[in-house]
Design an enzyme around this catalytic site. Structure first.
Site, mmCIF file in Angstrom:
data_model
loop_
_atom_site.group_PDB
_atom_site.id
_atom_site.type_symbol
_atom_site.label_atom_id
_atom_site.label_comp_id
_atom_site.label_asym_id
_atom_site.label_seq_id
_atom_site.Cartn_x
_atom_site.Cartn_y
_atom_site.Cartn_z
ATOM 1 N N ILE A 63 1.035 -1.123 -0.121
ATOM 2 C CA ILE A 63 -0.032 0.026 -0.006
ATOM 3 C C ILE A 63 1.025 1.062 -0.116
ATOM 4 O O ILE A 63 1.932 1.285 0.705
ATOM 5 C CB ILE A 63 -1.033 -0.032 1.111
ATOM 6 C CG1 ILE A 63 -1.708 1.252 1.257
ATOM 7 C CG2 ILE A 63 -0.281 -0.055 2.596
ATOM 8 C CD1 ILE A 63 -2.905 1.340 2.205
ATOM 9 N N SER A 64 0.519 2.261 -0.873
ATOM 10 C CA SER A 64 1.421 3.461 -0.989
ATOM 11 C C SER A 64 1.608 4.324 0.261
ATOM 12 O O SER A 64 0.579 4.227 1.041
ATOM 13 C CB SER A 64 1.033 4.282 -2.049
ATOM 14 O OG SER A 64 0.952 3.323 -3.361
#
Ligand code: SAH
Length: 223
Positions: A63-64
């Site tokens: 997940i960024s």
């Protein structure tokens, strides 16, 4: 963590990681406030929900980082009526933010279990303007093209020119990390007719974009 604590952590994340680094667009900040980031983490990873980094979501993907989500979103200049193509659904966190700021989001993910989990999370949050597809996002979503905006959330070896010429509307904007495996440049690309006009945003590091015209599939066992 209880809900009050999570609210405080989210506010702190937005203040320290996003606002203090120069993201000022109130719509982007509101969208981030409205999406409970901890819901996009599985139990054993929840402690990192508000950390200043990308975190594992399984299947070798991440997940960024919150700041990167905010920056990519701001550089897309979204409007309520926009139709947006997102390549790399991952956890669905960025998808949820896009959904808050645009009309319809079309999101494509190559790892089926990730797509299914993202779908469930967005359903739970009552987000209904997202369309999900399993497959190679490099093929786009031809029957829904052209898109006002295209966001790629995995690192491409080169600018995906064919996809952008075929499926980004004239005058539309794409945000894409481009470059070698170990570090890319986030590009903001405007399409003007046949011309693609790229501008550098920031150096970054994303997981590989795997598909046609991108990196080769290293194996078939990660699906
Ligand atoms: N925005 C997501 C980022 C996930 S990481 C988040 O913050 O959760 C990038 C994702 O792109 C991974 O889930 C990976 O499986 C996916 N991906 C890589 N190449 C792809 C392709 N060609 N088509 C669709 N998804 C792809």
């Amino acid at each position: 963590m209880n809900e009050v604590k999570e609210h405080d952590s989210l506010e702190q994340m937005i203040r320290q990681q996003v606002i203090e680094r120069g993201i000022a667009d109130p719509a982007v900040l509101d969208a981030m406030r409205s999406v409970p980031r901890e819901r996009f983490f599985s139990g054993d990873q929840r402690d990192s929900a508000f950390a200043d980094k990308a975190s594992p979501i399984g299947h070798g993907q991440t997940i960024s980082q919150p700041y990167m989500v905010a920056l990519m979103t701001q550089r897309l200049d979204l409007a309520r009526g926009h139709r947006v193509l997102e390549i790399g659904t991952g956890s669905g966190y960025q998808t949820a933010i896009l959904a808050r700021l645009s009309g319809e989001v079309y999101t494509v993910e190559r790892v089926k279990p990730l797509l299914d989990e993202a779908w469930e999370r967005l359903m739970d949050l009552g987000i209904r303007n997202v369309h999900f597809r399993h497959g190679d996002g490099m093929l786009g979503w031809p029957d829904q093209a052209p898109f006002d905006r295209i966001l790629i959330t995995a690192g491409a070896p080169r600018v995906p020119e064919k996809l952008l010429r075929d499926q980004l509307r004239d005058g539309g904007v794409a945000v894409v990390p481009v470059g070698p495996d170990d570090g890319q440049m986030l590009l903001r690309i405007v399409r003007r007719g046949r011309k693609l006009e790229p501008r550098d945003v920031v150096p970054c590091r994303f997981v590989k974009l795997i598909g046609q015209g991108a990196w080769d599939d290293p194996s078939a066992d990660d699906r």
